[in-house]
Design an enzyme around this catalytic site. Sequence first.
Site, PDB file in Angstrom:
ATOM      1  N   SER A 233     -12.397   6.235  -7.541  1.00  0.00           N
ATOM      2  CA  SER A 233     -11.033   6.719  -7.684  1.00  0.00           C
ATOM      3  C   SER A 233     -10.118   5.510  -7.829  1.00  0.00           C
ATOM      4  O   SER A 233     -10.555   4.355  -7.755  1.00  0.00           O
ATOM      5  CB  SER A 233     -10.627   7.539  -6.454  1.00  0.00           C
ATOM      6  OG  SER A 233     -10.589   6.707  -5.308  1.00  0.00           O
ATOM      7  N   LYS A 234      -8.833   5.785  -8.027  1.00  0.00           N
ATOM      8  CA  LYS A 234      -7.886   4.688  -8.234  1.00  0.00           C
ATOM      9  C   LYS A 234      -7.813   3.745  -7.042  1.00  0.00           C
ATOM     10  O   LYS A 234      -7.481   2.571  -7.180  1.00  0.00           O
ATOM     11  CB  LYS A 234      -6.502   5.260  -8.540  1.00  0.00           C
ATOM     12  CG  LYS A 234      -6.438   5.958  -9.893  1.00  0.00           C
ATOM     13  CD  LYS A 234      -5.047   6.513 -10.155  1.00  0.00           C
ATOM     14  CE  LYS A 234      -5.000   7.219 -11.501  1.00  0.00           C
ATOM     15  NZ  LYS A 234      -3.656   7.801 -11.779  1.00  0.00           N
ATOM     16  N   ARG A 235      -8.158   4.253  -5.867  1.00  0.00           N
ATOM     17  CA  ARG A 235      -8.068   3.383  -4.688  1.00  0.00           C
ATOM     18  C   ARG A 235      -9.111   2.278  -4.706  1.00  0.00           C
ATOM     19  O   ARG A 235      -9.034   1.325  -3.931  1.00  0.00           O
ATOM     20  CB  ARG A 235      -8.199   4.220  -3.412  1.00  0.00           C
ATOM     21  CG  ARG A 235      -9.564   4.867  -3.209  1.00  0.00           C
ATOM     22  CD  ARG A 235      -9.541   5.777  -1.980  1.00  0.00           C
ATOM     23  NE  ARG A 235     -10.780   6.498  -1.803  1.00  0.00           N
ATOM     24  CZ  ARG A 235     -11.853   5.999  -1.196  1.00  0.00           C
ATOM     25  NH1 ARG A 235     -11.825   4.763  -0.738  1.00  0.00           N
ATOM     26  NH2 ARG A 235     -12.943   6.710  -1.061  1.00  0.00           N
TER      27      ARG A 235
ATOM     28  N   GLY B 113      -9.446   0.265  -7.121  1.00  0.00           N
ATOM     29  CA  GLY B 113      -8.927  -0.836  -7.921  1.00  0.00           C
ATOM     30  C   GLY B 113      -8.778  -0.460  -9.379  1.00  0.00           C
ATOM     31  O   GLY B 113      -8.835   0.695  -9.765  1.00  0.00           O
TER      32      GLY B 113
END
Length: 312
Positions: free
Chosen positions: A248-250, A252
Site C-alpha cells: 500500500s502507499k504506506r 513508500g
Amino acid sequence: MSYRGRFAPSPTGDVHLGTARTALAAWLAARSAGGGYVMRIEDLDGPRTIPGAEERILEDLAWLGLDWDEGPDVGGPHAPYRQSLRLARYNAAVEQLLADGRAFRCWCSRAEVARAALAPHGPADDGPRYPGTCRVRATPPPRDRRPSVRLRVEPELVEFADGVHGAHREDVAAAIGDFVIRRADGIPAYQLAVVVDDTAMGMTDVVRGDDLLGSTARQLLLYRALGVAATRFAHVPLVPGPDGARLSKRHGAIGIRALRDRGRSPAAVAGLLAATLGLVPDGTECTPRELVADFALARITRAATTLDPSAL
C-alpha cells in the site's frame, strides 16, 4: 470464441506495482493465447475518482510495454469503455432479474443487517451476512427510504476451476446470503457491473488479483441468473511488502510513475514484476513482449512473493 481478456483499473490514483503486476499477467495470458486485450475503466465510485488518474494509468501501462486492442483511448466495437457511461445496461439487467423473480427490493440499512440476530460476518467487501428480512416482505415498510436490490441466493456449493489456484467452492447462501446488486442510491454493485460488462464485451477469460477470488462465486450466480455463459477465471496471488502486509502507499513510493521519475527503465520494472510472478529469475530485465512465448498460467507461483520497494 477466441481468447478475449481485459484489465479494468479504477481511476483512484497512480498505477501501483501490484496493479501493474496483475495487468502484466492478464496481458501475457491474452497475448500468449493469440487473443485480444481490452482496457476498461471502472469508475462507478465517483467520490474516489481522481481527475487525471485515468490518463496517468494508461500512460504508465503503455510505458511498461503493454498495449490494448480496445479501450477508452482507442475506442472499439464495445464502447463505451468507462463504467460511468454504461449505467443503462446495468439498470436493464437489474430490472430483468426483478421481473424474473431472481432479485428483490430490500429496505434494510447496513446497520439493521448488522444488528440482526445471529448475523455472522461474511467477506469484508459485503459486510454481515444478510438474514433475509425483505426476501419475503409483502409490502414496503412504512418509511421514506429508497430500496436496494438483492439477488436471491439458494443454498448450494458453487464450484469452479481457477486458472491459478485450481478447484474452488463456496456456499454463497451460507457465507453472504442474498447480496446487493444495486445500492439504495441507484449505483450498481461491482458484482453486477463486471458481469454485465464482461458479457457485453465478449470476455472469455478474466485474470485478476486473488483479493477478488471471494467475488467469483457471486459472479457465477449472476451469470446463471442472467442466462449467459460465464468467463473462465484465474486469480494471481498478491504481493506483500516486507512487513507481510499487502502493498500500500504506506510502504513508500511504489507506483510505476515514481519508479519512472527515479530513472528506472521499463525493462527493469517489467523484469521485477515478472520475477514476482515466478516467470524469470530475480534481476532479469525484459520487455513484456519477450515473456509471451514461454508464458502459461501454470507457471505463475501460487505463493505470495515479498517485494521491498526500498530496494528498487
